[in-house]
Design a protein around this motif. Structure first.
Motif, PDB file in Angstrom:
ATOM      1  N   PHE A  12       0.751  -1.275  -0.033  1.00  0.00           N
ATOM      2  CA  PHE A  12      -0.095  -0.002   0.033  1.00  0.00           C
ATOM      3  C   PHE A  12       0.805   1.162  -0.012  1.00  0.00           C
ATOM      4  O   PHE A  12       0.486   2.334  -0.361  1.00  0.00           O
ATOM      5  N   ASP A  13       2.219   1.171   0.504  1.00  0.00           N
ATOM      6  CA  ASP A  13       3.138   2.408   0.314  1.00  0.00           C
ATOM      7  C   ASP A  13       3.302   2.588  -1.049  1.00  0.00           C
ATOM      8  O   ASP A  13       3.138   3.688  -1.622  1.00  0.00           O
ATOM      9  N   VAL A  14       3.531   1.503  -1.816  1.00  0.00           N
ATOM     10  CA  VAL A  14       3.898   1.668  -3.527  1.00  0.00           C
ATOM     11  C   VAL A  14       2.625   2.200  -4.059  1.00  0.00           C
ATOM     12  O   VAL A  14       2.698   2.972  -4.730  1.00  0.00           O
ATOM     13  N   GLU A  15       1.280   1.735  -3.397  1.00  0.00           N
ATOM     14  CA  GLU A  15       0.148   2.342  -4.167  1.00  0.00           C
ATOM     15  C   GLU A  15      -0.228   3.867  -3.879  1.00  0.00           C
ATOM     16  O   GLU A  15      -0.461   4.214  -4.747  1.00  0.00           O
ATOM     17  N   MET A  16       0.196   4.283  -2.798  1.00  0.00           N
ATOM     18  CA  MET A  16       0.217   5.866  -2.569  1.00  0.00           C
ATOM     19  C   MET A  16       1.247   6.526  -3.467  1.00  0.00           C
ATOM     20  O   MET A  16       1.107   7.507  -3.939  1.00  0.00           O
ATOM     21  N   ILE A  17       2.503   5.743  -3.567  1.00  0.00           N
ATOM     22  CA  ILE A  17       3.297   6.583  -4.669  1.00  0.00           C
ATOM     23  C   ILE A  17       2.722   6.576  -6.192  1.00  0.00           C
ATOM     24  O   ILE A  17       3.081   7.585  -6.778  1.00  0.00           O
ATOM     25  N   PHE A  18       1.860   5.744  -6.539  1.00  0.00           N
ATOM     26  CA  PHE A  18       1.244   5.863  -7.548  1.00  0.00           C
ATOM     27  C   PHE A  18       0.069   6.834  -7.883  1.00  0.00           C
ATOM     28  O   PHE A  18      -0.199   7.618  -8.900  1.00  0.00           O
ATOM     29  N   ILE A  19      -0.620   6.994  -6.763  1.00  0.00           N
ATOM     30  CA  ILE A  19      -1.807   7.842  -6.764  1.00  0.00           C
ATOM     31  C   ILE A  19      -1.476   9.190  -6.579  1.00  0.00           C
ATOM     32  O   ILE A  19      -2.236   9.916  -7.330  1.00  0.00           O
TER      33      ILE A  19
END
Length: 200
Positions: free
Chosen positions: A75-82
């Motif tokens: 979910f940390d990587v998900e925030m980087i994409f968002i």
């Protein structure tokens, strides 16, 4: 003609990186210069969440910590994409050119987040996110043996006998001799198979 002193976008990123490294180094240097120096054995010990270290660091590590770390990383990587998605596609200029941009990017990000949420729900339902599983799942095998046969076997008492690797057999001709003089034979007959596949 563009001015040669103008920074490109990559130059701005390089400048931000250099400034970040300089700030970290200057902060560490100031801490080294300004901080008082009074070392004690307590200050020199390894700090780990306020707990005193006991024993060696070469111990078995609980693998459940890795599950928590993987979920956090996901979910940390998900925030980087968002964040870039929100800053780029949320600009009013793009929406003014074509109003479908907003709906397209919203649907695209909903699919991206939906895949991650489906994976999280699957792992959650399996119980892999629980630190200690509340119930053990026993394997089930469909067999034609009735349940009453198992219950009958479980109800029967079975005496516990002393294990003897060799069964004794009295010698021929005199059965009254002492057990020390009795011949010992194996409790089972081993089956030796020849290379041809027949047993002796």
């Amino acid at each position: 003609m563009d001015e040669p002193g103008q920074l490109t976008e990559f130059g701005k990123i390089l400048l931000i990186g250099v400034m970040g490294v300089l700030l970290v180094l200057v902060t560490l240097l100031l801490g080294k210069i300004i901080s008082p120096k009074n070392p004690t054995p307590e200050k020199l010990t390894t700090y780990e969440c306020g707990e005193e270290p006991v024993g060696s660091s070469w111990i078995a590590f609980n693998p459940r910590f890795y599950v928590i770390a993987l979920v956090f990383l996901l979910f940390d990587v998900e925030m980087i994409f968002i964040f870039p998605w929100a800053t780029i596609f949320g600009r009013p200029e793009l929406i003014a050119v074509d109003a479908r941009w907003g709906w397209f990017t919203l649907a695209e990000m909903a699919i991206f987040i939906g895949i991650l949420v489906i994976g999280l729900i699957y792992v959650w339902k399996k119980g892999d996110l629980e630190w200690v599983k509340s119930h053990a799942v026993l394997p089930r095998v469909n067999v034609n043996i009735p349940k009453s046969a198992y219950e009958k076997l479980n109800r029967e008492p079975y005496p516990v006998r002393k294990f003897e690797p060799f069964a004794t057999e009295p010698q021929k001709g005199n059965t009254s001799q002492n057990t020390e003089n009795q011949i010992k034979r194996p409790a089972f007959k081993p089956l030796l198979r020849k290379p041809g596949g027949t047993s002796s």
